[in-house]
Write an enzyme that holds these catalytic residues in place. Structure first.
Site, PDB file in Angstrom:
ATOM      1  N   TYR A 244       0.856  -1.189   0.000  1.00 59.64           N
ATOM      2  CA  TYR A 244       0.000   0.000   0.000  1.00 59.64           C
ATOM      3  C   TYR A 244       0.884   1.228   0.000  1.00 59.64           C
ATOM      4  CZ  TYR A 244      -4.986  -0.583   0.022  1.00 59.64           C
ATOM      5  OH  TYR A 244      -6.265  -0.789  -0.384  1.00 59.64           O
TER       6      TYR A 244
ATOM      7  N   GLU B 245      -0.489   4.644  -0.609  1.00 58.33           N
ATOM      8  CA  GLU B 245      -1.357   5.820  -0.804  1.00 58.33           C
ATOM      9  C   GLU B 245      -0.564   7.085  -0.554  1.00 58.33           C
ATOM     10  OE1 GLU B 245      -4.819   5.367   1.623  1.00 58.33           O
ATOM     11  OE2 GLU B 245      -5.884   4.223   0.107  1.00 58.33           O
TER      12      GLU B 245
ATOM     13  N   ASP C 215      -6.115  13.897 -25.202  1.00 56.63           N
ATOM     14  CA  ASP C 215      -6.108  12.499 -24.750  1.00 56.63           C
ATOM     15  C   ASP C 215      -5.394  11.693 -25.832  1.00 56.63           C
ATOM     16  OD1 ASP C 215      -6.576   9.850 -24.234  1.00 56.63           O
ATOM     17  OD2 ASP C 215      -8.708  10.100 -23.747  1.00 56.63           O
TER      18      ASP C 215
ATOM     19  N   THR D 185      -3.161   6.441 -22.044  1.00 57.36           N
ATOM     20  CA  THR D 185      -2.930   5.103 -21.517  1.00 57.36           C
ATOM     21  C   THR D 185      -1.436   4.808 -21.690  1.00 57.36           C
ATOM     22  OG1 THR D 185      -3.218   4.039 -23.660  1.00 57.36           O
ATOM     23  CG2 THR D 185      -5.194   4.298 -22.309  1.00 57.36           C
TER      24      THR D 185
ATOM     25  N   LYS E 118      -1.005   1.078 -25.118  1.00 58.56           N
ATOM     26  CA  LYS E 118      -1.331   0.984 -26.550  1.00 58.56           C
ATOM     27  C   LYS E 118      -0.025   1.132 -27.348  1.00 58.56           C
ATOM     28  CE  LYS E 118      -6.063   2.329 -25.502  1.00 58.56           C
ATOM     29  NZ  LYS E 118      -7.162   3.291 -25.663  1.00 58.56           N
TER      30      LYS E 118
ATOM     31  N   ARG F 194      -0.790  -2.199 -18.686  1.00 54.68           N
ATOM     32  CA  ARG F 194      -2.114  -1.584 -18.729  1.00 54.68           C
ATOM     33  C   ARG F 194      -2.208  -0.507 -17.662  1.00 54.68           C
ATOM     34  NH1 ARG F 194      -6.384  -2.760 -21.352  1.00 54.68           N
ATOM     35  NH2 ARG F 194      -5.022  -4.166 -22.458  1.00 54.68           N
TER      36      ARG F 194
HETATM   37  C1  LIG Z   1      -8.212   3.577 -24.877  1.00 59.77           C
HETATM   38  C2  LIG Z   1      -8.634   4.985 -24.634  1.00 59.77           C
HETATM   39  C3  LIG Z   1      -8.903   5.473 -23.345  1.00 59.77           C
HETATM   40  C4  LIG Z   1      -9.108   4.638 -22.119  1.00 59.77           C
HETATM   41  O1  LIG Z   1      -8.346   3.654 -21.795  1.00 59.77           O
HETATM   42  P1  LIG Z   1      -8.686   2.573 -20.662  1.00 59.77           P
HETATM   43  O2  LIG Z   1      -7.340   2.249 -20.163  1.00 59.77           O
HETATM   44  O3  LIG Z   1      -9.404   1.476 -21.361  1.00 59.77           O
HETATM   45  O4  LIG Z   1      -9.538   3.208 -19.616  1.00 59.77           O
HETATM   46  C5  LIG Z   1      -9.131   6.818 -23.193  1.00 59.77           C
HETATM   47  N1  LIG Z   1      -9.133   7.636 -24.239  1.00 59.77           N
HETATM   48  C6  LIG Z   1      -8.936   7.217 -25.493  1.00 59.77           C
HETATM   49  C7  LIG Z   1      -8.951   8.194 -26.611  1.00 59.77           C
HETATM   50  C8  LIG Z   1      -8.687   5.862 -25.732  1.00 59.77           C
HETATM   51  O5  LIG Z   1      -8.525   5.434 -26.989  1.00 59.77           O
END
Ligand SMILES: *Cc1c(COP(=O)(O)O)cnc(C)c1O
Length: 433
Positions: free
Chosen positions: A70, A72, A216, A242, A245, A251
């Protein structure tokens, strides 16, 4: 329970082999499932644009001692004792993230991309404030304002769209809607947009109406880090992403900023605002992945992702498929199936291709007449194929398999033949673990 049948691929690294041997004693049910998944990943072509294969180092760090703690709070300011090494790993992850994206502040604690967006929304706005974003049906993400999501539930969402003819972002139209609707926050960055985003233009629109700009970059983060896509800095007030990707980490989520006041708010809104204890094992994996992304090899990889994407796009067009926007500048493309076969749906294609060993996702195309669970399109991406070493020369073969399965309408003999060809092909391109 079905007895364990170890079908794990032969190419596994020794730690992975050790894990399966351990499970063979400790939990054969889980061993069987994990060995099956290892084989699935090794023997199929992964074309889901949001997925990738992490290195053995990233994978095993996430399964390490760091899961037991933990922590936090933040480095030097924890609510629990024993965090010495956790402070070190989180500081290392933050420093590498800042170096990678060329910015001043990083929060590496968000559990995923959607959580990063929750914290960013909370830092920049009050509930009820107005957000201008691209809806999911046009390639946006559910966390940008979909009704059942936190974003659509607690904020006032106004949408912009794509140009119906070109399927491209129409910056003049976005500016008009921004001027009319006066949002507090404008979001750019998408889940299914195959072209370059003009962050400077978005910032000019945000400045004109006094809005914050959030980029994003969940999908394109690896390309941005490698300099293959323009950076959202210095234009965006906040950048969320994220890490799993194109960035090819574990993840998770990440929030970046150049603004100290905003960064302080973001830290508060991640913890205690929206999360409890950070996933320190995942943060350790992020540190390793960011270290990998800082190496010159990652630039080579990212350039190859885009080269492969362009090659696959051209090959699909050669088979008679229409691509939204006419092609791709990045790792992803949206294939409109109707030009090849008016009856073909995304749902059918996804199912048939999976049986043949090609993993894709159905995806609505802009103004898709079919419902979201059916769709007229497929979203294809090259990050995972590129990780396992495929290059432009192999993209024609991948496109040929895709077309053969779809044109046969999933005919059993064709699916079986392609499945065997792909299994054999994959054994020549082993995964990094
Ligand atoms: C994949 C994605 C997310 C969210 O990702 P998670 O890890 O699945 O919550 C947010 N914004 C965009 C544009 C994405 O393609």
């Amino acid at each position: 329970m079905t007895p364990a049948t170890a079908t794990a691929p032969a190419s596994l690294d020794h730690l992975s082999q050790g894990l399966l041997a351990l499970l063979h004693q400790a939990d054969p049910d889980v061993e069987r499932i994990l060995a099956g998944e290892a084989d699935r990943q090794a023997s199929t072509l992964e074309l889901i644009a949001s997925e990738n294969h992490v290195s053995a180092a990233v994978m095993h760090v996430v399964g390490s001692w760091m899961t037991n703690k933990y922590a936090e709070g933040y480095p030097g300011k924890r609510y629990y004792g024993g965090c010495h090494f956790h402070d070190q790993i989180e500081d290392l992850a933050r420093e590498r993230a800042k170096r990678l994206f060329g910015c001043r502040f990083a929060n590496v604690q968000p559990h995923c991309g959607a959580n990063a967006n929750i914290a960013a929304f909370m830092a920049l706005m009050n509930p009820g404030d107005r957000v201008l974003s691209l809806p999911i049906k046009s390639g946006g993400h559910l966390s940008h304002g979909l009704k059942p999501n936190f974003s659509g539930t607690f904020y006032d969402i106004v949408e912009y769209g794509l140009d119906p003819k070109t399927e491209l972002l129409d910056y003049d139209a976005i500016e008009r809607i921004a001027v009319e609707s006066k949002p507090k926050l404008i979001i750019c960055g998408y889940s299914a947009y195959s072209r370059v985003i003009d962050f400077a233009r978005f910032r000019a629109i945000a400045d004109k109406v006094g809005a914050f700009l959030m980029a994003d970059i969940a999908h394109i983060a690896g390309l941005v880090a490698a300099g293959v896509h323009p950076s959202p800095f210095p234009h965006a007030h906040v950048v969320t992403t994220t890490t799993h990707k194109t960035l090819r980490g574990p993840r998770g989520g990440l929030i970046l900023s150049d603004n100290e006041e905003i960064a302080t708010k973001i830290d508060r809104k991640v913890f205690p605002g929206s999360q409890g204890g950070p996933l320190m094992h995942v943060i350790a994996g992020k540190a390793v992945a960011f270290g990998e992304a800082l190496k010159p090899e990652f630039k080579v990889y990212s350039r190859q992702v885009v080269a492969n994407s362009k090659a696959l796009a051209a090959a699909m067009q050669g088979h008679g498929y229409r691509l939204c926007t006419g092609g791709t500048d990045n790792h992803v493309m949206l294939v409109d199936l109707r030009q090849r076969d008016a009856e073909l749906t995304g749902a059918d294609a996804e199912k048939w291709l999976e049986s043949a060993g090609i993993i894709v996702n159905k995806n609505g195309i802009p103004n898709d007449p079919r419902p979201p669970m059916v769709t007229s399109g497929l979203r294809l991406g090259t990050p995972a194929l590129t990780t396992r070493g495929l290059q432009e020369a192999q993209m024609a073969q991948v496109a040929a398999w895709l077309d053969r399965v779809m044109v046969s309408r999933g005919e059993a003999g064709v699916v079986r033949a392609v499945r065997e060809e792909i299994r054999d092909f994959c054994s020549r391109f082993p995964l990094p673990h």
